[in-house]
Design a protein around this motif. Structure first.
Motif, short mmCIF file in Angstrom:
data_model
loop_
_atom_site.label_atom_id
_atom_site.label_comp_id
_atom_site.label_asym_id
_atom_site.label_seq_id
_atom_site.Cartn_x
_atom_site.Cartn_y
_atom_site.Cartn_z
N GLU A 86 -4.26 -0.66 15.20
CA GLU A 86 -5.01 -0.99 13.69
C GLU A 86 -5.56 0.54 13.15
OE1 GLU A 86 -8.44 -3.63 14.98
OE2 GLU A 86 -9.01 -3.50 13.05
N GLU A 87 -6.14 1.37 14.26
CA GLU A 87 -6.59 2.51 13.60
C GLU A 87 -5.60 3.36 12.70
OE1 GLU A 87 -10.20 3.82 16.71
OE2 GLU A 87 -8.32 3.48 17.20
N VAL A 88 -4.42 3.32 13.30
CA VAL A 88 -3.39 3.85 12.92
C VAL A 88 -3.01 3.36 11.49
CG1 VAL A 88 -0.73 4.81 13.05
CG2 VAL A 88 -2.41 4.95 15.08
N LEU A 89 -3.01 2.17 11.54
CA LEU A 89 -2.44 1.23 10.11
C LEU A 89 -3.49 1.47 9.17
CD1 LEU A 89 -0.92 -1.90 11.52
CD2 LEU A 89 0.12 0.23 10.86
N MET A 90 -4.84 1.73 9.55
CA MET A 90 -5.62 1.98 8.29
C MET A 90 -5.39 3.45 7.77
SD MET A 90 -9.23 0.71 10.11
CE MET A 90 -10.19 1.84 9.23
N GLN A 93 -2.52 2.92 5.62
CA GLN A 93 -2.74 2.21 4.63
C GLN A 93 -3.38 3.25 3.64
OE1 GLN A 93 -2.19 -1.51 4.14
NE2 GLN A 93 -2.42 -0.69 2.10
N HIS A 94 -4.24 4.19 3.86
CA HIS A 94 -5.01 5.19 3.02
C HIS A 94 -3.94 5.87 2.45
CE1 HIS A 94 -8.09 7.92 2.06
NE2 HIS A 94 -7.34 8.76 2.02
N ALA A 95 -2.77 6.50 3.21
CA ALA A 95 -2.07 7.47 2.90
C ALA A 95 -0.87 6.59 1.68
CB ALA A 95 -0.94 7.77 3.67
N TYR A 96 -0.52 5.26 1.98
CA TYR A 96 0.13 4.41 1.09
C TYR A 96 -0.59 4.25 -0.04
CZ TYR A 96 2.98 0.84 -0.66
OH TYR A 96 3.83 -0.08 -1.44
N ASP A 97 -1.88 3.83 0.00
CA ASP A 97 -2.78 3.62 -1.32
C ASP A 97 -2.86 4.75 -2.12
OD1 ASP A 97 -3.09 0.97 -0.47
OD2 ASP A 97 -5.16 1.17 0.43
N HIS A 98 -3.03 6.09 -1.67
CA HIS A 98 -3.32 7.14 -2.28
C HIS A 98 -2.08 7.89 -2.58
CE1 HIS A 98 -7.09 6.30 -0.81
NE2 HIS A 98 -7.77 7.22 -1.55
N GLY A 99 -0.99 7.32 -2.52
CA GLY A 99 0.36 7.87 -2.82
C GLY A 99 0.99 9.12 -2.19
N LEU A 123 5.59 2.17 14.31
CA LEU A 123 6.54 2.43 13.31
C LEU A 123 7.00 1.37 12.15
CD1 LEU A 123 8.49 4.87 15.13
CD2 LEU A 123 7.28 5.47 13.28
N LYS A 124 7.25 0.21 13.19
CA LYS A 124 7.80 -1.08 12.55
C LYS A 124 6.56 -1.63 11.42
CE LYS A 124 9.69 -2.67 16.29
NZ LYS A 124 9.96 -3.41 17.45
N ALA A 125 5.36 -1.44 12.20
CA ALA A 125 3.99 -2.11 11.15
C ALA A 125 3.78 -1.21 10.13
CB ALA A 125 2.76 -2.02 12.35
N ILE A 126 4.04 0.08 10.02
CA ILE A 126 3.94 0.78 9.06
C ILE A 126 4.82 0.67 7.86
CG2 ILE A 126 3.99 3.36 8.00
CD1 ILE A 126 2.88 4.29 10.72
N LYS A 127 6.19 0.67 8.31
CA LYS A 127 7.26 0.17 7.54
C LYS A 127 6.96 -1.29 6.70
CE LYS A 127 9.67 3.48 7.48
NZ LYS A 127 10.17 4.01 6.05
N LYS A 128 6.22 -2.07 7.41
CA LYS A 128 5.85 -3.38 6.81
C LYS A 128 4.78 -3.35 6.03
CE LYS A 128 4.90 -8.06 8.53
NZ LYS A 128 4.58 -8.90 9.53
N LEU A 129 3.73 -2.66 6.35
CA LEU A 129 2.56 -2.72 5.34
C LEU A 129 2.99 -1.65 4.13
CD1 LEU A 129 0.51 0.15 4.99
CD2 LEU A 129 0.10 -0.15 7.22
N ASP A 131 6.05 -2.01 2.75
CA ASP A 131 7.40 -2.30 2.02
C ASP A 131 8.11 -1.30 2.10
OD1 ASP A 131 8.25 -4.57 0.96
OD2 ASP A 131 7.59 -4.05 -1.11
N GLY A 132 8.28 -0.41 3.14
CA GLY A 132 9.47 0.45 3.34
C GLY A 132 9.19 1.79 2.71
N LYS A 133 8.08 1.90 1.84
CA LYS A 133 8.15 2.76 0.89
C LYS A 133 7.37 4.05 1.62
CE LYS A 133 7.92 0.17 -3.40
NZ LYS A 133 7.18 -0.90 -3.06
N LEU A 134 6.75 3.89 2.70
CA LEU A 134 6.01 5.17 3.08
C LEU A 134 7.15 6.05 4.13
CD1 LEU A 134 3.20 6.30 2.99
CD2 LEU A 134 2.32 5.12 4.92
N GLY A 135 7.23 7.38 3.90
CA GLY A 135 8.47 7.77 4.90
C GLY A 135 7.56 8.23 6.18
#
Ligand code: SAH
Ligand code: SF4
Length: 360
Positions: A86-90, A93-99, A123-129, A131-135
């Protein structure tokens, strides 16, 4: 000297002797020509763009005992931690939201089935959150080829594994000479990463005790020989709770180490024109604008730290690590830096290495 230097800088391919000549300019005013050439090559080849990778230091638990590293297994003064998913996904999410475009998960080296699976699940959860866009880049040390393949299948596409030093004698003065710390295994791991299909990053520490210009030139030539896509190299910074600290007196002064690291980045940009070069956090522990200087010298990747602040003081690989810099503040600082007025920080872009794109 200048004529000879211009000849070297205009060669299509540098020899090891050329590289030694360029690095040896550390104390000479002529080094300005090297920085100019690196800036020109960067502008022509990859443009004045900076790409972001949000960095998360996943765990400081490590099975190894590298003599330079503050979180080595034998250092009993470290409070060991591991983030939960959960901590990693937060952070992701920050990285994704801030582009930020992409994300780096770094960790002490562990090989248990449980660890391998946890990283795979993350890794799978980051891809999911996203939508595959975060490298996603991994930096979790030496693993079996099967593990590298599994993590690749789960969504990682870049991997950073520094060889630390290309000289096997120097390698064994900075690592224990035992089964866990074999230079040959490190080379094999880099080969496996490439075979699996990763964009592969490697590099070394600059200013290690006992390291000379020839060693550094050999390191740069090895990066070229390995046909590496990305480089993370930075200054060695001593840590008081490590065996290498006893050689502190033999180190070159910190300001010289910064100069040497910057010059090495510029030379690498001339040698390998289209690769990604990251700005190591360690640069900022030598000078508050170390990373800005590295970008000017030829680097194009910035890795702002997204690790939750409460864990950061337990991930001290070296003394004086600038652990409180917030990721967004760092980006804003660079965005407003007059030194970097000609540079653009690119958002929502993986910023893949052009070299990798050509290689495959
Ligand atoms: N365990 C993984 C990733 C974490 S360490 C690995 O070793 O690959 C990441 C990097 O930190 C290492 O490659 C090393 O080059 C760097 N590092 C460790 N101790 C350091 C020190 N004292 N000074 C500068 N860099 C250091
Ligand atoms: Fe572990 Fe990496 Fe530090 Fe070596 S450098 S002790 S593998 S965290």
């Amino acid at each position: 000297m200048q004529n000879n230097l211009n000849d070297i800088l205009n060669k299509p391919q540098l020899s090891k002797e050329d590289v030694v000549t360029l690095i040896s300019l550390r104390k000479s005013d002529d080094k300005a020509l090297v920085f100019e050439k690196a800036a020109e090559i960067r502008k022509e080849t990859i443009g004045n763009k900076i790409y972001l990778r949000g960095l998360v230091e996943y765990s400081n638990i490590c099975r190894k005992n590298c003599f330079y590293c503050g979180i080595r297994a034998s250092n009993t003064n470290v409070d060991r931690y591991e983030l939960n998913e959960e901590e990693v996904l937060m952070c992701a999410q920050h990285a994704y939201d801030h582009g930020y475009g992409s994300f780096v998960l770094q960790s002490g080296e562990r090989i248990s089935k449980n660890f391998v699976k946890k990283i795979g699940d993350i890794l799978k959860a980051i891809k999911k959150l996203s939508d595959g866009k975060l490298g996603i880049t991994l930096s979790c040390g030496e693993q079996t080829k099967e593990t590298y393949q599994y993590w690749y299948n789960c969504g990682a596409h870049r991997y950073l594994l520094r060889f630390e030093s290309s000289d096997s004698d120097l390698y064994y003065t900075i690592h224990p000479q035992d089964k866990l710390h074999q230079f040959g295994n490190r080379m094999l791991a880099l080969k496996h990463l490439k075979e699996v299909g990763y964009q592969v990053g490697s590099g070394m520490m600059i200013g290690l005790p006992g390291q000379n210009f020839i060693n550094l030139a050999d390191d740069l030539m090895l990066l070229q020989k390995l046909d590496i896509d990305m480089v993370g190299m930075g200054p060695y910074i001593e840590h008081a709770e490590t065996p290498l600290y006893q050689f502190k007196k033999n180190l070159i002064p910190k300001s010289d180490r910064l100069e040497l690291a910057l010059l090495t980045i510029a030379v690498l940009r001339i040698l390998m024109k289209d690769i990604n070069i990251a700005t190591a956090t360690a640069l900022d522990s030598l000078s508050s604008d170390g990373r800005e200087k590295a970008i000017k010298a030829g680097a194009n990747i910035l890795m702002p730290n997204l690790t939750p602040v409460s864990y950061r003081e337990n991930y001290f690989l070296y003394d004086n690590k600038p652990y409180l810099t917030e990721a967004d503040e760092l980006i804003e600082k660079l965005n407003n830096s007059p030194e970097l007025a000609d540079f653009d920080i690119c958002l929502n872009d993986w910023g893949d290495s052009k070299h990798f794109q050509k290689r495959v």
